[in-house]
Motif scaffolding. Structure first.
Motif, PDB file in Angstrom:
ATOM      1  N   THR A   1      44.963  37.803  23.401  1.00  0.00           N
ATOM      2  CA  THR A   1      46.114  36.948  23.640  1.00  0.00           C
ATOM      3  C   THR A   1      46.359  36.886  25.136  1.00  0.00           C
ATOM      4  N   VAL A   2      47.303  36.050  25.508  1.00  0.00           N
ATOM      5  CA  VAL A   2      47.661  35.932  26.921  1.00  0.00           C
ATOM      6  C   VAL A   2      48.155  37.267  27.461  1.00  0.00           C
ATOM      7  N   TRP A   3      48.839  38.009  26.605  1.00  0.00           N
ATOM      8  CA  TRP A   3      49.451  39.255  27.059  1.00  0.00           C
ATOM      9  C   TRP A   3      48.430  40.385  27.172  1.00  0.00           C
ATOM     10  N   THR A   4      47.422  40.387  26.302  1.00  0.00           N
ATOM     11  CA  THR A   4      46.363  41.381  26.472  1.00  0.00           C
ATOM     12  C   THR A   4      45.561  41.094  27.734  1.00  0.00           C
ATOM     13  N   VAL A   5      45.331  39.805  28.007  1.00  0.00           N
ATOM     14  CA  VAL A   5      44.644  39.435  29.243  1.00  0.00           C
ATOM     15  C   VAL A   5      45.476  39.860  30.457  1.00  0.00           C
ATOM     16  N   ALA A   6      46.801  39.673  30.357  1.00  0.00           N
ATOM     17  CA  ALA A   6      47.670  40.081  31.471  1.00  0.00           C
ATOM     18  C   ALA A   6      47.599  41.579  31.692  1.00  0.00           C
ATOM     19  N   GLN A   7      47.541  42.339  30.598  1.00  0.00           N
ATOM     20  CA  GLN A   7      47.390  43.787  30.730  1.00  0.00           C
ATOM     21  C   GLN A   7      46.105  44.151  31.457  1.00  0.00           C
ATOM     22  N   HIS A   8      45.015  43.497  31.055  1.00  0.00           N
ATOM     23  CA  HIS A   8      43.721  43.779  31.686  1.00  0.00           C
ATOM     24  C   HIS A   8      43.749  43.435  33.170  1.00  0.00           C
ATOM     25  N   VAL A   9      44.363  42.309  33.508  1.00  0.00           N
ATOM     26  CA  VAL A   9      44.437  41.895  34.918  1.00  0.00           C
ATOM     27  C   VAL A   9      45.246  42.908  35.731  1.00  0.00           C
ATOM     28  N   LEU A  10      46.387  43.329  35.183  1.00  0.00           N
ATOM     29  CA  LEU A  10      47.212  44.308  35.892  1.00  0.00           C
ATOM     30  C   LEU A  10      46.460  45.618  36.108  1.00  0.00           C
ATOM     31  N   LEU A  11      45.652  46.014  35.119  1.00  0.00           N
ATOM     32  CA  LEU A  11      44.889  47.246  35.248  1.00  0.00           C
ATOM     33  C   LEU A  11      43.803  47.116  36.306  1.00  0.00           C
ATOM     34  N   TYR A  12      43.073  46.016  36.268  1.00  0.00           N
ATOM     35  CA  TYR A  12      41.964  45.867  37.215  1.00  0.00           C
ATOM     36  C   TYR A  12      42.445  45.609  38.643  1.00  0.00           C
ATOM     37  N   LEU A  13      43.683  45.134  38.798  1.00  0.00           N
ATOM     38  CA  LEU A  13      44.214  44.961  40.156  1.00  0.00           C
ATOM     39  C   LEU A  13      44.414  46.294  40.855  1.00  0.00           C
ATOM     40  N   THR A  14      44.522  47.369  40.086  1.00  0.00           N
ATOM     41  CA  THR A  14      44.630  48.692  40.710  1.00  0.00           C
ATOM     42  C   THR A  14      43.331  49.105  41.398  1.00  0.00           C
ATOM     43  N   LEU A  15      42.239  48.389  41.122  1.00  0.00           N
ATOM     44  CA  LEU A  15      40.958  48.689  41.772  1.00  0.00           C
ATOM     45  C   LEU A  15      40.852  48.102  43.174  1.00  0.00           C
ATOM     46  N   LEU A  16      41.717  47.147  43.498  1.00  0.00           N
ATOM     47  CA  LEU A  16      41.612  46.489  44.804  1.00  0.00           C
ATOM     48  C   LEU A  16      41.697  47.486  45.961  1.00  0.00           C
ATOM     49  N   PRO A  17      42.660  48.420  45.981  1.00  0.00           N
ATOM     50  CA  PRO A  17      42.682  49.374  47.108  1.00  0.00           C
ATOM     51  C   PRO A  17      41.479  50.312  47.122  1.00  0.00           C
ATOM     52  N   VAL A  18      40.789  50.455  45.963  1.00  0.00           N
ATOM     53  CA  VAL A  18      39.607  51.318  45.913  1.00  0.00           C
ATOM     54  C   VAL A  18      38.391  50.586  46.457  1.00  0.00           C
ATOM     55  N   VAL A  19      38.271  49.320  46.128  1.00  0.00           N
ATOM     56  CA  VAL A  19      37.103  48.532  46.540  1.00  0.00           C
ATOM     57  C   VAL A  19      37.197  48.124  48.001  1.00  0.00           C
ATOM     58  N   PHE A  20      38.403  47.723  48.435  1.00  0.00           N
ATOM     59  CA  PHE A  20      38.582  47.210  49.798  1.00  0.00           C
ATOM     60  C   PHE A  20      39.334  48.227  50.657  1.00  0.00           C
ATOM     61  N   HIS A  21      38.931  48.296  51.906  1.00  0.00           N
ATOM     62  CA  HIS A  21      39.615  49.156  52.854  1.00  0.00           C
ATOM     63  C   HIS A  21      40.969  48.548  53.228  1.00  0.00           C
ATOM     64  N   ARG A  22      41.824  49.400  53.783  1.00  0.00           N
ATOM     65  CA  ARG A  22      43.150  48.940  54.211  1.00  0.00           C
ATOM     66  C   ARG A  22      42.984  47.868  55.282  1.00  0.00           C
ATOM     67  N   PRO A  23      43.517  46.658  55.039  1.00  0.00           N
ATOM     68  CA  PRO A  23      43.352  45.573  56.021  1.00  0.00           C
ATOM     69  C   PRO A  23      44.249  45.784  57.233  1.00  0.00           C
ATOM     70  N   GLU A  24      43.931  45.112  58.291  1.00  0.00           N
ATOM     71  CA  GLU A  24      44.735  45.176  59.500  1.00  0.00           C
ATOM     72  C   GLU A  24      46.027  44.392  59.308  1.00  0.00           C
ATOM     73  N   PRO A  25      47.096  44.801  59.973  1.00  0.00           N
ATOM     74  CA  PRO A  25      48.372  44.082  59.822  1.00  0.00           C
ATOM     75  C   PRO A  25      48.296  42.619  60.227  1.00  0.00           C
ATOM     76  N   GLU A  26      47.386  42.296  61.161  1.00  0.00           N
ATOM     77  CA  GLU A  26      47.305  40.916  61.639  1.00  0.00           C
ATOM     78  C   GLU A  26      46.765  39.962  60.577  1.00  0.00           C
ATOM     79  N   THR A  27      46.083  40.479  59.564  1.00  0.00           N
ATOM     80  CA  THR A  27      45.462  39.607  58.570  1.00  0.00           C
ATOM     81  C   THR A  27      46.484  38.942  57.654  1.00  0.00           C
ATOM     82  N   GLY A  28      47.667  39.520  57.510  1.00  0.00           N
ATOM     83  CA  GLY A  28      48.701  38.924  56.659  1.00  0.00           C
ATOM     84  C   GLY A  28      48.600  39.283  55.196  1.00  0.00           C
ATOM     85  N   VAL A  29      47.576  40.069  54.821  1.00  0.00           N
ATOM     86  CA  VAL A  29      47.424  40.457  53.409  1.00  0.00           C
ATOM     87  C   VAL A  29      47.628  41.958  53.224  1.00  0.00           C
TER      88      VAL A  29
END
Length: 610
Positions: free
Chosen positions: A89-117
């Motif tokens: 369902t839409v809500w199970t997909v939302a759960q999966h997305v929220l879970l996998y977004l926790t991987l972003l700080p693991v995959v990517f290094h801390r960006p510089e403040p100038e980047t805006g992200v």
């Protein structure tokens, strides 16, 4: 002859998938265990003063749970479910997305403040975000497992009663945590307070404002919300809304608990209940905040917390307040009439019941469509409806109006020159109205019951007895039941062979169930009065009767007897509060073996009455 792709497909089906499904089967048990332990660890971190080393161990365990959820979710997405039960369902997909977004700080290094992200990286790296995601996943998994247990053909009444017991015991443990109280609390007082909050009663053996800390009051707030909505309502919502899979028997049982008209409308009914709750409580909190803003020198956070707490307590008909002395506190009595009117409105919305609110919402949308049809020159097709209001809605609204008007006039007449005498004329009418609303069944009071006459207490006892509507946050016998009993009485007195109202005939089954529920309520009340009079011999009969009616009707009003009770008296009140919230008739029908329908009938005979 099979080509290599067919051989590969058969190898995957015969050799690989069975082992993967076996692994997932074992992992599902691990996931349930991790979900439970995660919640326990979060409670431990919340309620105890922990050292730095303990905090490190807990956070390490949170990392392990996070990894288990990631692996299990990835396997499910990769190979699916062995029995094909998963429904995306839409809500199970939302759960999966929220879970996998926790991987972003693991995959990517801390960006510089100038980047805006940088703020995006900090958001998904924050432990609060990860904790919220893990809490959501844990609740979804445990709720789904609990709802699937309904497939064991367990009586739904027993499940409902047991779920309340579990929440009460969990709440008692949370209230006994060191961080929940100022100087500690006894186990019986914790059990009493948790029962009162979960059963949305409002009776308390302690001063909430003095004994409980903000964390303890937050536990009380959650217990009130769970008790007001119903444990199975929240559990079913998490299971069906997020997990998206339940058996047919599960859906039938949940539908019976929340009075859903069909399986197709089951999820819509759950969403409507939660939607009404959030909208009404949110609106009430805003109105309360507007009335108290910058009035008492509180900070913005304190004002917001006060508004939310009292909005939830009022809508759930719980009757708890963070003010010393309740809503009769001098801070409120001095020029805060809008506060009392808002709280009265919240109590009434919670007390008329979710089926009535849903019927009113449907009629509101119908009226808007009709207005649009008239304004647009009738160029669009419009289907007229004849019976807009259900019989249940008409009865509840009519009885509620009669009780409000009659109760307000009676209290004003009896207390005008007594407990209401020090107040201005406008305040007298507002407080007469407020104290006529609260006995059904919020438990708030702005005037001390000890200052009221015996006649006023009898009027309030009658209001407690009637209570609110069915499938509501209120208690009592229920307005629907009392209305059917009086309609049947009127029919018998007139010599009619059937009870009718609003051009509708009330079924004999409804009449017999209402009579049984009312008689069972009176029997329990009588037993409670007898038992409490034995346990508390120093109390007057007026105090004992008032306390038992207040507990059994889940009202929460008291003649100052509850704080002075002994162990036996507190246990009796706890039992009455529990039975009053679960429902004496529901509990009895769940515990007593039901008789199978017979295909034969005995000869009928008449009983001499007078």
């Amino acid at each position: 002859m099979l080509d290599k792709w067919d051989e590969l497909f058969l190898f995957r089906k015969k050799m690989v998938l069975p082992k993967v499904y076996q692994l997932m089967h074992w992992m599902s048990g691990v996931v349930y265990a991790c979900a439970f332990l995660f919640l326990m660890a979060a409670i431990y971190e919340y309620g105890f003063r922990i050292s730095i080393s303990e905090a490190d161990v807990i956070h390490t365990f949170f990392q392990v749970v996070w990894g288990v959820f990631l692996v299990y979710t990835t396997l499910k997405l990769a190979v699916g479910d062995e029995e094909g039960r998963s429904r995306t369902t839409v809500w199970t997909v939302a759960q999966h997305v929220l879970l996998y977004l926790t991987l972003l700080p693991v995959v990517f290094h801390r960006p510089e403040p100038e980047t805006g992200v940088l703020w995006v990286w900090l958001l998904f790296h924050h432990p609060v975000y990860r904790g919220m995601v893990l809490t959501l996943l844990s609740l979804s998994q445990l709720s789904g497992g609990l709802v699937r247990l309904l497939g064991r053909r367990t009586n739904p009444s027993v499940i409902l009663a047991c779920s309340f017991l579990v929440i009460i015991f969990v709440g008692s443990g949370l209230l006994m945590l060191p961080e929940s109280t100022v100087g500690g609390i006894g186990w019986l007082d914790a059990l009493f307070t948790a029962t009162s909050a979960t059963c949305v009663t409002g009776l308390s053996t302690i001063d909430i404002s003095e004994v409980l800390t903000e964390k303890g009051q937050l536990v009380l707030l959650v217990l009130m919300q769970i008790g007001g909505l119903g444990v199975m309502t929240l559990t079913s919502f998490f299971a069906m809304f997020f997990m998206g899979r339940t058996s047919l028997y599960n859906q039938l049982m949940v539908g019976d608990m929340i009075s859903s008209e069909s399986l197709n409308s089951l999820l819509n009914t759950l969403l409507s209940i939660l939607g009404f709750t959030l909208v009404i409580e949110g609106t009430g909190a805003v109105l309360i905040w507007l009335d108290i803003h910058q009035a008492w020198g509180m900070t913005s956070d304190e004002e917001l917390y006060f508004a939310v707490f009292h909005s939830v307590s009022a809508f759930c008909n719980a009757g708890f307040s963070t003010l010393s002395g309740g809503l009769g506190n001098p801070l409120l009595m001095g020029g805060h009439l809008p506060f009392y009117l808002v709280v009265s409105g919240l109590i009434l919305c919670g007390g008329i019941g979710f089926p009535v609110l849903q019927n009113l919402q449907m009629n509101l949308w119908y009226g808007l469509r009709w207005a649009k049809w008239r304004l647009l020159g009738r160029r669009y097709p419009f289907r007229r409806q004849v019976h807009l209001y259900q019989l249940n809605t008409k009865i509840v609204l009519l009885v509620s109006a009669l009780l409000l008007v009659g109760g307000t006039l009676a209290i004003a007449a009896l207390e005008w020159n007594r407990s209401l005498a020090p107040l201005p004329v406008a305040d007298r009418w507002v407080h007469a109205f407020f104290n006529a609303v609260c006995p059904r069944t919020a438990g708030f009071n702005s005037v001390s019951f000890l200052d009221m006459s015996t006649q006023t207490l009898l009027v309030m006892g009658a209001l407690m007895l009637v209570g609110g509507g069915t499938q509501s946050t209120a208690g009592g016998v229920k307005m629907n039941v009392v209305a059917v009993i009086f309609l049947n009485l009127w029919a018998v007195v007139r010599g009619a062979d059937r009870a009718t109202v609003f051009r509708r005939e009330i079924s004999p089954e409804s009449i017999s169930r209402c009579d049984a529920a009312f008689l069972l309520f009176l029997l329990l009340f009588g037993v409670g009065v007898f038992a409490l009079s034995v346990a508390e011999p120093q109390a007057s009969l007026r105090q004992v009767c008032f306390e038992c009616m207040s507990a059994l009707s889940t009202v929460g009003s008291t003649l100052d007897l509850t704080p002075r009770m002994g162990i036996a008296g507190k246990c009796i009140i706890i039992f009455l509060m529990f039975v009053g919230r679960v429902g004496a008739f529901t509990l009895a029908s769940g515990l007593i073996k039901q008789v199978k329908k017979r295909n034969y009938r005995y000869p009928s005979d008449h009983i001499i009455i007078n």
